[in-house]
Design a protein around this motif. Structure first.
Motif, PDB file in Angstrom:
ATOM      1  N   SER A  65      -0.324  -1.724  -9.197  1.00  0.00           N
ATOM      2  CA  SER A  65      -0.252  -2.885 -10.071  1.00  0.00           C
ATOM      3  C   SER A  65      -1.536  -2.953 -10.888  1.00  0.00           C
ATOM      4  CB  SER A  65      -0.060  -4.177  -9.276  1.00  0.00           C
ATOM      5  OG  SER A  65       0.403  -5.225 -10.115  1.00  0.00           O
ATOM      6  N   GLY A  66      -1.431  -3.494 -12.089  1.00  0.00           N
ATOM      7  CA  GLY A  66      -2.583  -3.583 -12.966  1.00  0.00           C
ATOM      8  C   GLY A  66      -2.763  -4.993 -13.501  1.00  0.00           C
ATOM      9  N   ILE A  67      -3.994  -5.303 -13.876  1.00  0.00           N
ATOM     10  CA  ILE A  67      -4.298  -6.609 -14.449  1.00  0.00           C
ATOM     11  C   ILE A  67      -5.319  -6.426 -15.561  1.00  0.00           C
ATOM     12  CG2 ILE A  67      -6.143  -7.103 -12.768  1.00  0.00           C
ATOM     13  CD1 ILE A  67      -5.109 -10.050 -12.844  1.00  0.00           C
ATOM     14  N   GLN A  68      -5.102  -7.096 -16.679  1.00  0.00           N
ATOM     15  CA  GLN A  68      -6.006  -6.953 -17.807  1.00  0.00           C
ATOM     16  C   GLN A  68      -7.311  -7.695 -17.547  1.00  0.00           C
ATOM     17  OE1 GLN A  68      -4.761  -7.142 -21.866  1.00  0.00           O
ATOM     18  NE2 GLN A  68      -2.623  -6.660 -21.389  1.00  0.00           N
ATOM     19  N   ASN A  90      -3.361  -1.572   1.389  1.00  0.00           N
ATOM     20  CA  ASN A  90      -3.625  -0.515   2.366  1.00  0.00           C
ATOM     21  C   ASN A  90      -4.037   0.733   1.598  1.00  0.00           C
ATOM     22  OD1 ASN A  90      -1.238   0.846   1.467  1.00  0.00           O
ATOM     23  ND2 ASN A  90      -0.017  -0.418   2.865  1.00  0.00           N
ATOM     24  N   GLU A  91      -4.160   1.851   2.303  1.00  0.00           N
ATOM     25  CA  GLU A  91      -4.648   3.074   1.650  1.00  0.00           C
ATOM     26  C   GLU A  91      -3.684   3.607   0.602  1.00  0.00           C
ATOM     27  OE1 GLU A  91      -2.376   4.253   5.364  1.00  0.00           O
ATOM     28  OE2 GLU A  91      -3.891   2.748   4.799  1.00  0.00           O
ATOM     29  N   ASN A  92      -2.448   3.118   0.594  1.00  0.00           N
ATOM     30  CA  ASN A  92      -1.470   3.543  -0.410  1.00  0.00           C
ATOM     31  C   ASN A  92      -1.260   2.495  -1.496  1.00  0.00           C
ATOM     32  OD1 ASN A  92      -0.782   6.119   0.666  1.00  0.00           O
ATOM     33  ND2 ASN A  92       0.368   5.090   2.285  1.00  0.00           N
ATOM     34  N   SER A  93      -2.248   1.633  -1.678  1.00  0.00           N
ATOM     35  CA  SER A  93      -2.198   0.611  -2.723  1.00  0.00           C
ATOM     36  C   SER A  93      -3.255   0.906  -3.782  1.00  0.00           C
ATOM     37  CB  SER A  93      -2.448  -0.783  -2.140  1.00  0.00           C
ATOM     38  OG  SER A  93      -1.550  -1.085  -1.106  1.00  0.00           O
ATOM     39  N   LEU A  94      -2.833   0.876  -5.049  1.00  0.00           N
ATOM     40  CA  LEU A  94      -3.759   1.055  -6.162  1.00  0.00           C
ATOM     41  C   LEU A  94      -3.684  -0.178  -7.058  1.00  0.00           C
ATOM     42  CD1 LEU A  94      -2.195   4.136  -5.828  1.00  0.00           C
ATOM     43  CD2 LEU A  94      -4.209   4.668  -7.220  1.00  0.00           C
ATOM     44  N   PHE A  95      -4.842  -0.778  -7.325  1.00  0.00           N
ATOM     45  CA  PHE A  95      -4.932  -1.937  -8.199  1.00  0.00           C
ATOM     46  C   PHE A  95      -5.914  -1.608  -9.315  1.00  0.00           C
ATOM     47  CE2 PHE A  95      -4.084  -3.760  -3.895  1.00  0.00           C
ATOM     48  CZ  PHE A  95      -2.739  -4.043  -4.130  1.00  0.00           C
ATOM     49  N   VAL A 199       6.259  -1.559  -7.596  1.00  0.00           N
ATOM     50  CA  VAL A 199       5.398  -2.141  -8.618  1.00  0.00           C
ATOM     51  C   VAL A 199       5.592  -3.655  -8.630  1.00  0.00           C
ATOM     52  CG1 VAL A 199       4.693  -2.068 -11.032  1.00  0.00           C
ATOM     53  CG2 VAL A 199       5.727  -0.036  -9.978  1.00  0.00           C
ATOM     54  N   PRO A 200       4.644  -4.422  -8.091  1.00  0.00           N
ATOM     55  CA  PRO A 200       4.757  -5.884  -8.154  1.00  0.00           C
ATOM     56  C   PRO A 200       4.613  -6.366  -9.600  1.00  0.00           C
ATOM     57  CG  PRO A 200       3.176  -5.191  -6.465  1.00  0.00           C
ATOM     58  CD  PRO A 200       3.478  -3.989  -7.313  1.00  0.00           C
ATOM     59  N   VAL A 201       5.591  -7.141 -10.057  1.00  0.00           N
ATOM     60  CA  VAL A 201       5.584  -7.629 -11.439  1.00  0.00           C
ATOM     61  C   VAL A 201       6.165  -9.033 -11.502  1.00  0.00           C
ATOM     62  CG1 VAL A 201       5.773  -5.362 -12.545  1.00  0.00           C
ATOM     63  CG2 VAL A 201       7.848  -6.592 -11.899  1.00  0.00           C
ATOM     64  N   GLY A 202       5.890  -9.704 -12.631  1.00  0.00           N
ATOM     65  CA  GLY A 202       6.575 -10.948 -12.939  1.00  0.00           C
ATOM     66  C   GLY A 202       7.877 -10.638 -13.654  1.00  0.00           C
ATOM     67  N   GLU A 203       8.747 -11.642 -13.754  1.00  0.00           N
ATOM     68  CA  GLU A 203      10.047 -11.406 -14.365  1.00  0.00           C
ATOM     69  C   GLU A 203       9.920 -11.004 -15.836  1.00  0.00           C
ATOM     70  OE1 GLU A 203      12.913 -14.457 -13.779  1.00  0.00           O
ATOM     71  OE2 GLU A 203      13.073 -14.094 -11.629  1.00  0.00           O
ATOM     72  N   ALA A 232      10.796  -2.273  -9.001  1.00  0.00           N
ATOM     73  CA  ALA A 232      10.067  -3.515  -9.255  1.00  0.00           C
ATOM     74  C   ALA A 232      10.129  -4.396  -8.013  1.00  0.00           C
ATOM     75  CB  ALA A 232      10.677  -4.245 -10.442  1.00  0.00           C
ATOM     76  N   VAL A 233       9.017  -5.003  -7.699  1.00  0.00           N
ATOM     77  CA  VAL A 233       8.965  -5.977  -6.610  1.00  0.00           C
ATOM     78  C   VAL A 233       8.639  -7.321  -7.243  1.00  0.00           C
ATOM     79  CG1 VAL A 233       7.795  -6.682  -4.490  1.00  0.00           C
ATOM     80  CG2 VAL A 233       8.178  -4.256  -4.955  1.00  0.00           C
ATOM     81  N   VAL A 234       9.603  -8.231  -7.212  1.00  0.00           N
ATOM     82  CA  VAL A 234       9.414  -9.562  -7.768  1.00  0.00           C
ATOM     83  C   VAL A 234       9.300 -10.536  -6.620  1.00  0.00           C
ATOM     84  CG1 VAL A 234      10.369 -11.362  -9.238  1.00  0.00           C
ATOM     85  CG2 VAL A 234      10.699  -8.969  -9.840  1.00  0.00           C
ATOM     86  N   TYR A 235       8.198 -11.252  -6.549  1.00  0.00           N
ATOM     87  CA  TYR A 235       7.990 -12.187  -5.467  1.00  0.00           C
ATOM     88  C   TYR A 235       8.886 -13.409  -5.637  1.00  0.00           C
ATOM     89  CZ  TYR A 235       3.858  -9.336  -4.808  1.00  0.00           C
ATOM     90  OH  TYR A 235       3.023  -8.272  -4.626  1.00  0.00           O
ATOM     91  N   ASP A 236       9.111 -14.083  -4.538  1.00  0.00           N
ATOM     92  CA  ASP A 236       9.931 -15.287  -4.567  1.00  0.00           C
ATOM     93  C   ASP A 236       9.365 -16.289  -5.562  1.00  0.00           C
ATOM     94  OD1 ASP A 236      12.110 -16.869  -2.963  1.00  0.00           O
ATOM     95  OD2 ASP A 236      10.407 -18.236  -3.158  1.00  0.00           O
ATOM     96  N   GLU A 237      10.231 -17.109  -6.150  1.00  0.00           N
ATOM     97  CA  GLU A 237       9.825 -18.017  -7.212  1.00  0.00           C
ATOM     98  C   GLU A 237       8.709 -18.952  -6.779  1.00  0.00           C
ATOM     99  OE1 GLU A 237      12.503 -21.106  -8.363  1.00  0.00           O
ATOM    100  OE2 GLU A 237      13.595 -21.009  -6.477  1.00  0.00           O
TER     101      GLU A 237
END
Length: 388
Positions: A65-68, A90-95, A199-203, A232-237
């Motif tokens: 996941s990325g953030i500006q 965890n070790e398999n997470s890239l931000f 990939v965690p994202v917003g709608e 895509a992984v969209v978190y609960d509202e």
């Protein structure tokens, strides 16, 4: 038809496609991996079939996941994304702090440098652990831009022109930079370069993940199986419903010209109180939760709930003896209590820019190890590797 209606229709059609049974999808897996509750750790389902490339082997689970680098995070950023990053790292997470994306719009170079460090400090203060995951600056890994060029040769202008965020961002511009038009390709490269499976994202980003899936499929069909199919992984509202304090019809956003619309993680206690006091409510004095009829008051209750863990019913019950003007002070107190350790940690980190730079350098080196291997495979597949 109004722009809002078109937007809703677009999201509706997108979600209809996303939630189709797997049998309707050529790849056999749904686009949307799963929705998660905001107050629960992320636990991916093992039945996700994200392997499309990598020589038909099951791709290792990897989050990207990325953030500006817009400076300091606000509470909408934190509850909508960063908190989940912290819970799942965890070790398999890239931000990634995606600074290349930020220059698609005019930037002051000095401010951009400062904002990169501020964003790094914000993420670390929120609980991102650079020893557990990979936290890095996008531009430190040149393969992002290199893979983006290869992928741009596989997509079309009409495909990019249909993406809604380009239309929104360019609506008030006369001279539209090319980077703004093609940045979704760079976004796809960000994901595919690390063979990310989740990939965690917003709608509002769902169609961009669809583009990454499309480009992975096109590349694999043309050159051989290299890229897994990202989900895509969209978190609960409940994780993403925090709205502007000044307009509950809009999400809390850094781009809002009204600074009182958002609470930043580094706001002083007095500033938080003032912003809560200026928050929009309505003409009913009771503290009740009804997002449809009382969206502004409900937004304050959501903010209170997110900062304390209390549910809306309990909050309303505990504050039934006061009016909304007094309740704003209760919310401000809860927010300040929540932000106190984050604010303190942020200020400590910002005092040592060399430490922040070293963390980004270390993360960049770890990210580059993965990126270089993927790029080697891509160059060989495309025919860019010539040897005697």
């Amino acid at each position: 038809m109004s722009g809002l209606c078109l937007s809703r229709l677009c999201v509706s059609r997108t979600l209809h496609c996303l939630l189709r049974p797997a049998a309707e999808s050529k790849s056999g897996s749904s686009f949307l991996d799963r929705k998660f509750f905001s107050n629960s750790p992320l636990a991916f389902s093992d039945n996700n079939n994200s392997q499309e490339g990598t020589n038909s082997k099951k791709a290792p689970r990897r989050i990207f996941s990325g953030i500006q680098p817009t400076g300091v995070l606000h509470l909408g950023n934190y509850f909508g994304a960063v908190r989940q990053w912290v819970q799942t790292q965890n070790e398999n997470s890239l931000f990634s702090i995606v600074d290349l994306h930020s220059i698609t719009l005019p930037q002051d170079p000095k401010a951009l440098k400062e904002n990169i460090l501020k964003m790094a400090a914000s993420l670390l203060a929120c609980g991102i652990d650079h020893e557990k995951c990979i936290l890095f600056q996008q531009s430190k890994v040149p393969q992002h831009a290199e893979l983006s060029w290869v992928l741009s040769c596989l997509t079309t202008l009409p495909r990019l022109g249909h993406l809604p965020q380009f239309k929104e961002k360019s609506a008030k511009m006369t001279d539209i930079p090319l980077g703004l038009y093609i940045y979704p390709v760079l976004q796809s490269a960000d994901i595919l370069l690390y063979k990310a499976t989740h990939v965690p994202v917003g709608e509002d980003q769902l169609q961009h993940i669809q583009l990454a899936q499309h480009l992975a499929r096109v590349f694999n069909n043309k050159y051989g199986p290299i890229f897994p199919r990202p989900s895509a992984v969209v978190y609960d509202e409940s994780a993403s419903r925090l709205k502007s304090l000044r307009n509950p019809d809009k999400k809390m956003s850094k781009s809002d010209p009204d600074a009182k619309s958002r609470i930043e993680l580094t706001d002083d206690p007095d500033v938080v109180v003032e912003k809560c006091k200026k928050a929009m409510t309505d003409f009913t004095s009771a503290v009740t939760y009804d997002p449809a009829i009382r969206p502004a008051v409900s937004n304050l209750i959501i903010l209170h709930s997110l900062c304390t863990g209390l549910d809306a019913d309990r909050i309303c019950h505990e504050n039934q003896h006061i009016d909304t003007a007094q309740y704003k002070l209760v919310v401000a107190e809860a927010v300040n209590e929540f932000l106190r350790p984050i604010r303190h940690r942020y200020m400590e980190l910002l005092k040592d820019p060399n430490y922040l730079i070293s963390i980004l350098d270390q993360g960049g080196a770890r990210a580059a190890d993965i990126a270089q291997e993927t790029w080697r495979e891509v160059k060989s597949a495309v025919g860019l590797t010539v040897s005697s």
